[in-house]
Design a protein around this motif. Structure first.
Motif, PDB file in Angstrom:
ATOM      1  N   ALA A  69     -11.909  96.271  33.009  1.00 15.04           N
ATOM      2  CA  ALA A  69     -10.913  97.119  33.656  1.00 15.04           C
ATOM      3  C   ALA A  69      -9.769  96.297  34.247  1.00 15.04           C
ATOM      4  N   GLY A  71      -5.653 104.200  31.658  1.00 17.75           N
ATOM      5  CA  GLY A  71      -6.780 103.353  31.294  1.00 17.75           C
ATOM      6  C   GLY A  71      -6.451 101.874  31.279  1.00 17.75           C
ATOM      7  N   SER A  72      -5.245 101.507  31.712  1.00 21.83           N
ATOM      8  CA  SER A  72      -4.886 100.093  31.664  1.00 21.83           C
ATOM      9  C   SER A  72      -5.426  99.324  32.870  1.00 21.83           C
ATOM     10  N   HIS A 107       2.413 105.704  35.964  1.00 17.04           N
ATOM     11  CA  HIS A 107       2.453 105.400  34.533  1.00 17.04           C
ATOM     12  C   HIS A 107       3.800 105.832  33.950  1.00 17.04           C
TER      13      HIS A 107
HETATM   14  N1  LIG Z   1     -16.668 103.321  37.545  1.00 12.77           N
HETATM   15  C1  LIG Z   1     -16.355 102.943  36.301  1.00 12.77           C
HETATM   16  N2  LIG Z   1     -17.309 102.638  35.405  1.00 12.77           N
HETATM   17  C2  LIG Z   1     -17.008 102.236  34.157  1.00 12.77           C
HETATM   18  N3  LIG Z   1     -15.773 102.131  33.684  1.00 12.77           N
HETATM   19  C3  LIG Z   1     -14.754 102.420  34.507  1.00 12.77           C
HETATM   20  C4  LIG Z   1     -14.989 102.858  35.839  1.00 12.77           C
HETATM   21  N4  LIG Z   1     -13.798 103.094  36.435  1.00 12.77           N
HETATM   22  C5  LIG Z   1     -12.870 102.832  35.502  1.00 12.77           C
HETATM   23  N5  LIG Z   1     -13.436 102.434  34.345  1.00 12.77           N
HETATM   24  C6  LIG Z   1     -12.745 102.020  33.110  1.00 12.77           C
HETATM   25  O1  LIG Z   1     -11.856 101.001  33.443  1.00 12.77           O
HETATM   26  C7  LIG Z   1     -10.638 101.147  32.725  1.00 12.77           C
HETATM   27  C8  LIG Z   1      -9.480 101.201  33.676  1.00 12.77           C
HETATM   28  O2  LIG Z   1      -9.547 102.397  34.450  1.00 12.77           O
HETATM   29  P1  LIG Z   1      -8.499 102.780  35.568  1.00 12.77           P
HETATM   30  O3  LIG Z   1      -8.956 104.045  36.208  1.00 12.77           O
HETATM   31  O4  LIG Z   1      -8.268 101.620  36.435  1.00 12.77           O
HETATM   32  O5  LIG Z   1      -7.196 103.070  34.688  1.00 12.77           O
HETATM   33  P2  LIG Z   1      -5.785 103.615  35.176  1.00 12.77           P
HETATM   34  O6  LIG Z   1      -4.800 102.653  34.691  1.00 12.77           O
HETATM   35  O7  LIG Z   1      -5.804 103.943  36.614  1.00 12.77           O
HETATM   36  O8  LIG Z   1      -5.669 104.943  34.317  1.00 12.77           O
HETATM   37  P3  LIG Z   1      -5.086 106.367  34.754  1.00 12.77           P
HETATM   38  O9  LIG Z   1      -3.606 106.291  34.546  1.00 12.77           O
HETATM   39  O10 LIG Z   1      -5.714 107.273  33.741  1.00 12.77           O
HETATM   40  O11 LIG Z   1      -5.486 106.628  36.137  1.00 12.77           O
HETATM   41  C9  LIG Z   1     -10.762 102.398  31.895  1.00 12.77           C
HETATM   42  O12 LIG Z   1     -11.119 102.028  30.594  1.00 12.77           O
HETATM   43  C10 LIG Z   1     -11.891 103.138  32.544  1.00 12.77           C
HETATM   44  O13 LIG Z   1     -12.575 103.872  31.594  1.00 12.77           O
END
Ligand SMILES: Nc1ncnc2c1ncn2[C@@H]1O[C@H](COP(=O)(O)OP(=O)(O)OP(=O)(O)O)[C@@H](O)[C@H]1O
Ligand SMILES: [Mg+2]
Lengths: 348, 671
Positions: free
Chosen positions: A49, A70-71, A229
């Motif tokens: 992540a 998801g970044s 985003h």
């Molecule tokens: N508790 C967790 N367990 C497993 N994987 C996780 C968990 N939390 C996030 N991830 C994974 O980590 C990666 C990054 O997630 P994150 O929520 O930080 O993305 P984001 O950039 O905030 O996306 P969004 O714009 O959708 O909020 C993703 O692939 C997500 O599936």
């Protein structure tokens, strides 16, 4: 670039989700002295992540973290506030490593120095606006009268005066997020995290809230980590932007530098469709050196093109460009401005 | 060479072969045993039986008579718990029934009368109005008025008193355990199997030990009710807390909540709507226990039903039974209304104390006024006997006339079913030699869940065998099996109908809701009146009680099929009938299996209740143990029922999971 004292920094921060993430990372780094790649992490059944993130947020700066869904933006910001325990790395807040802080210290720091706004507001449904905003103070054990007085203050600041007795579900999305903002400001935090605060709102309200946010910041001058985003939102608000992809921070720079000097093809692709006039400053497109001939007037090198476009375009002759000290350092003409406005490669 | 395709898979052929072998064995086991001189084939010899029940009895005896924790004995502990529970119960009972008295016997002086019937009716009506509407107020008011009008007031208030105590205790206990399970994963891992067991063990299994530990009386009944009603609350609490959005929890951390603030200021209030569903469950389950609890001394309406049933006093039993139904429905509607109560609207700034509590203050006023007026006009205090009606004779006459006029028809139905279904199945099951039966169950376990499930099936069925309960278990299986088959045969088509037709769905939904609100015992009363005691009556009561899940799950399964699949079927030219058989039913199969599973669980828990009408199964074993306070016997028989339940549950769950995997569906409701 202005030099500000660093308020919050993270050094080589990792967050891998999945069984045995700690051991995996430690093993890899010890065995080969190098970092595991994305493919390797995935092969081990883990989610990378956040990978080897380094950022520094200056005091009073609006630092935007941006990237596709998801970044890893949310994960990174949750590492910064230690809502999530990073797998490895250091989080330095005012020079102290937060990961070494005890649970009690963390509670103290969060109570008095941090504020956070959430994408889906995270308001408590059983409390009124006033009680919601006063809640962080109540948790600290502050007596009713002073905490409600302070809550009314911030409610007024975000323009919700008169709605104190409402319940969250009686408010519109924009109003709910105003409550969320007021609530996070009630404790007068030194650092303010906002995780996609306006993403759940529709576009018109979103613009309105961005203006509101800029207005607040011009008064409050907080250190801000803002996630989005939406690149438009990022360039409207940011002093500097960090671009994330697949958990890695690819580039940290001012909006202008991102457009002018993208670190790689991914960033270039990202910034390609941005109206350049909103991002570039006069300095970026001026013809350097002492201007020849007669000038129509003067513009500042730090101005955005957007701000001076009307004037330069309307005049027949070029404008002189001055730096902060008032010295003439170049010139800018109508052609250069029009090139920028319509997104054409400048002819030099 | 062209391979011949069999119409059936080899697996199905194997199982068909096994079934045929079983049928032959069942017919001939008697002769076989004689021919081989192996009586152990049909009956396990005494020497091989485990003296488990005696050991348990001895252990319980030791516990009660000798166990000592140093500072206090085990008996002190149970007495302490009993005392603690008795206090609030006495208070509630005093409020609703007896009033508060000082002194004993003839010298007793009444310090305070109980709440008058008028006041109680007013309070429940006010609750109805507060929770929802004037209509609900009138409805629950009338329900309670019914209790007064038909002379059930005293008993109903005794029952209400125990519910008023059981529900808050059950809710609080369930909430705390649920929170603990949420906070500490290890506790959750510990709790889950215990909850599983508690929900499959029929109530009767723990009635006996509770009776032994706490003695005959309302406290035992309270404990049993708590044990019975708490597990769903625990589960719902953990689920509801997990369902709180992670952002809300993160908010709590970010403002620096301590873990206590986190739980009570953030998580529990945010999970409130979910928790209220749990409260409703606790109320309904407590009501369900009313009659069973009266077997160990709860008194009240349940006791009336029980004694009437024992005396075969049809009128009395029905009256009390209807009163329970009325009480149950009123409480259910009330608590449902509280669950669905819209959250508050913003008010006009701070209000005075009086303005903030209009309901509580009015109710208090009415209680005081009726109490005082009751001193002058006694009819206000306790409902006058002269104005009571009794429907007992009416029911008695009705049933008598039905029995007189339709005796032949009823008898014909009963005989037909007995001769053609019940008795043959019973003979068959009793005929199958136990080694063969255990082998079959173990094979099924292997088939569906490999060695783990096979081992489970083997051990659990062996437990029943070595405890000398094989025959009782087979009778249990027969009664339960027949009932479940019938319930499924009725319930699945009805469920299909409910899903296919919106109007039918509403009507059926209403009926099923009501059926589920009724305490299990109530089904027994009319059935016994029409068909007298015996297996047939027991079967009908079980079918009625266990029908609901078959209908509900089937309807839900069909409704939740992806509409695109149905459209695809329609586009490819399926008739409605083909659509149902080829697409809907196969896709809904996993869900239907779960419904049947629930039906089996309900049937098993009901079996023990039907012991009252003279069945000869494990339920009877427990019932006898109960009347003799024979702990070992009761526990072993109860656990045996639980084991049957567990075997059925695990086999069906594994089957449903396989079906689901084959259909490529994700597990529903797993998150
Ligand atoms: N508790 C967790 N367990 C497993 N994987 C996780 C968990 N939390 C996030 N991830 C994974 O980590 C990666 C990054 O997630 P994150 O929520 O930080 O993305 P984001 O950039 O905030 O996306 P969004 O714009 O959708 O909020 C993703 O692939 C997500 O599936
Ligand atoms: Mg996010």
């Amino acid at each position: 670039m202005q030099q500000r004292p660093v308020k919050l920094a993270c050094r080589d921060v990792w967050k891998l989700f999945g069984e045995g993430a700690d051991r995996f990372l430690a093993d890899r780094r010890a065995a080969r002295g190098m970092v595991p790649g994305l493919a390797e992490i995935q092969a081990a059944g883990l989610v990378g992540a956040v990978r080897a993130a380094n950022i520094e947020v200056g005091e009073g700066e609006i630092f935007v973290i941006m990237g596709l869904s998801g970044s890893g933006k949310s994960t990174l910001v949750r590492c910064l506030s230690r809502l999530i325990q990073p797998t490895a790395g250091e989080i330095l807040f005012e020079g102290r490593d937060l990961l070494r802080a005890s649970e009690r210290e963390m509670v103290r720091i969060r109570r008095h120095k941090m504020g956070m706004v959430f994408q889906h507001f995270a308001l408590l449904p059983h409390l009124t606006v006033l009680q919601n905003v006063a809640f962080p103070l109540e948790v600290q054990g502050i007596a009713r009268a002073p905490r409600e007085a302070r809550a009314r203050e911030v409610i007024e600041l975000v323009g919700l005066k008169g709605r104190e007795a409402y319940y969250p579900r009686e408010l519109s999305g924009g109003q709910q997020q105003r409550v969320g903002i007021a609530r996070s400001l009630a404790v007068e935090p030194e650092i303010w995290f906002l995780d996609e605060p306006f993403s759940a709102l529709d576009p018109l309200i979103r613009r309105e809230m961005q203006d509101e946010f800029l207005r607040l910041q011009s008064v409050l001058r907080k250190t801000i980590v803002f996630i989005t985003h939406d690149f438009d939102e990022a360039i409207r608000l940011a002093d500097r932007i960090a671009i994330m992809k697949d958990g890695a921070v690819i580039q940290v720079d001012t909006p202008e530098r991102l457009v002018l000097a993208p670190a790689d093809a991914y960033v270039a692709e990202f910034t390609k469709h941005i109206p350049r006039a909103k991002v570039l400053t006069v300095r970026a497109i001026m013809r350097a050196g002492p201007p020849a001939g007669e000038m129509a007037g003067e513009v500042s090198a730090a101005d955005r093109i957007e701000a001076v476009a009307d004037r330069v375009e309307a005049a027949d002759r070029p404008f002189a460009v001055t730096d902060a000290g008032g010295e003439v350092i170049g010139s800018i003409d109508r052609c250069a401005v029009i090139d920028t406005l319509i997104g054409r490669e400048p002819r030099r | 060479m062209k391979a011949r395709t069999l119409p059936l898979s080899p697996l199905a052929v194997t199982w068909l072969g096994l079934a045929a072998a079983t049928a032959v064995l069942a017919q001939t086991s008697g002769e076989l045993a004689k021919a081989l001189d192996a009586r152990w084939l049909t009956k396990l010899p005494r020497e091989l039986r485990l003296p488990l029940k005696d050991e348990i009895s001895a252990f319980m005896k030791w516990l009660v008579e000798e166990a000592n924790f140093g500072l206090f004995t085990f008996t002190d502990l149970t007495r302490g718990i009993a005392w603690l529970l008795a206090q609030p119960y006495e208070l509630a009972k005093g409020l609703l029934v007896g009033g508060f008295v000082q002194g004993l016997g003839d010298e007793a002086v009444q310090l305070l009368p109980p709440l008058s019937w008028a006041a109680v009716i007013f309070v429940v009506a006010a609750l109805g109005h507060y929770a929802k509407s004037l209509r609900l107020a009138v409805f629950v008011g009338l329900c309670f008025l019914y209790l007064a009008l038909f002379g059930q007031w005293q008993s109903a208030m005794v029952t209400l008193a125990s519910i008023l105590i059981a529900v808050p205790l059950g809710v609080a206990g369930g909430l705390l355990l649920g929170i603990a399970g949420y906070r500490w994963p290890w506790f959750d891992r510990l709790l889950t199997p215990v909850l599983d067991l508690m929900q499959t063990v029929p109530v009767f299994a723990y009635l006996v030990p509770i009776l032994f530990l706490f003695g005959f009386g309302p406290v035992s009944a309270l404990v049993a009710t708590l044990v019975y009603a708490m597990p769903p609350m625990v589960r719902i609490t953990t689920l509801a807390l997990r369902g709180v959005p992670s952002e809300v929890r993160e908010f709590g951390v970010m403002v620096g909540c301590t873990s206590r603030q986190m739980t009570w200021r953030i998580m529990v209030p945010s999970a409130m709507p979910g928790l209220m569903v749990g409260v409703n469950q606790v109320i309904m389950l407590s009501l369900n226990m009313v009659i069973i609890a009266s077997m160990i001394g709860a008194g009240g309406l349940g006791y009336d039903v029980l004694t009437s049933l024992r005396r075969l006093d049809i009128g009395g039993g029905l009256e009390a039974g209807v009163a329970i139904v009325v009480l149950a429905i009123a409480l259910d509607r009330l608590s449902q209304a509280f669950v669905k109560r819209p959250p508050p609207e913003h008010g006009e700034g701070p209000l005075s104390f009086v303005m903030r509590h209009p309901y509580a203050l009015t109710a208090l006023g009415v209680i005081l006024v009726t109490g005082l007026l009751g001193l002058v006009w006694p009819f206000l205090q306790s409902y006058p006997a002269a104005a009571q009606f009794t429907t007992g004779p009416f029911w008695e006459n009705l049933v008598r006339s039905i029995n007189v006029n339709f005796f032949d028809q009823l008898e014909a139905v009963k005989t037909f079913m007995l001769l053609n279904l019940l008795i043959p199945v019973k003979r068959f099951l009793l005929g199958v030699p136990w080694p063969w039966f255990i082998l079959l169950v173990t094979l099924a376990g292997w088939q569906l869940g490999r060695w783990k499930l096979a081992l489970l099936c083997l051990l659990l069925s062996a437990f029943i065998l070595v405890n000398g309960l094989w025959e009782d278990a087979m009778v249990t299986l027969y009664l339960c099996g027949v009932s479940v088959l019938i319930a499924a045969a009725i319930g699945i088509p009805v469920g299909v109908l409910a899903a296919q037709n919106a109007r039918a769905g509403r009507v059926i939904g209403g009926v099923i809701d009501t059926l589920q609100t009724l305490p299990s015992f109530v089904y027994l009363i009319p059935v016994v009146m029409l068909f007298r005691v015996g297996d047939f009556s027991a079967m009908i009561a079980v079918v009625l009680y266990a029908l609901a899940p078959a209908v509900r799950y089937t309807a839900h399964g069909i409704r939740s099929i992806d509409p695109q699949l149905i459209e695809a079927g329609t586009v490819s030219g399926c008739t409605r009938w083909q659509l149902l058989w080829r697409i809907k039913l196969p896709l809904a199969l996993p869900e239907i299996m779960l419904g049947v599973n629930q039906t089996i669980m309900l049937a098993l828990s009901m079996l023990v209740i039907t012991a009252l009408v003279g069945t000869r199964d494990l339920g009877q074993e427990v019932y006898v143990a109960l009347t003799k306070a024979d702990t070992g016997r009761g526990i072993v028989a109860g656990v045996s029922v639980a084991f049957i339940a567990i075997i059925a549950d695990r086999l069906i769950a594994a089957g449903a999971a396989r079906a689901r995997a084959r259909l490529g569906l994700v597990a529903q409701g797993a998150h």
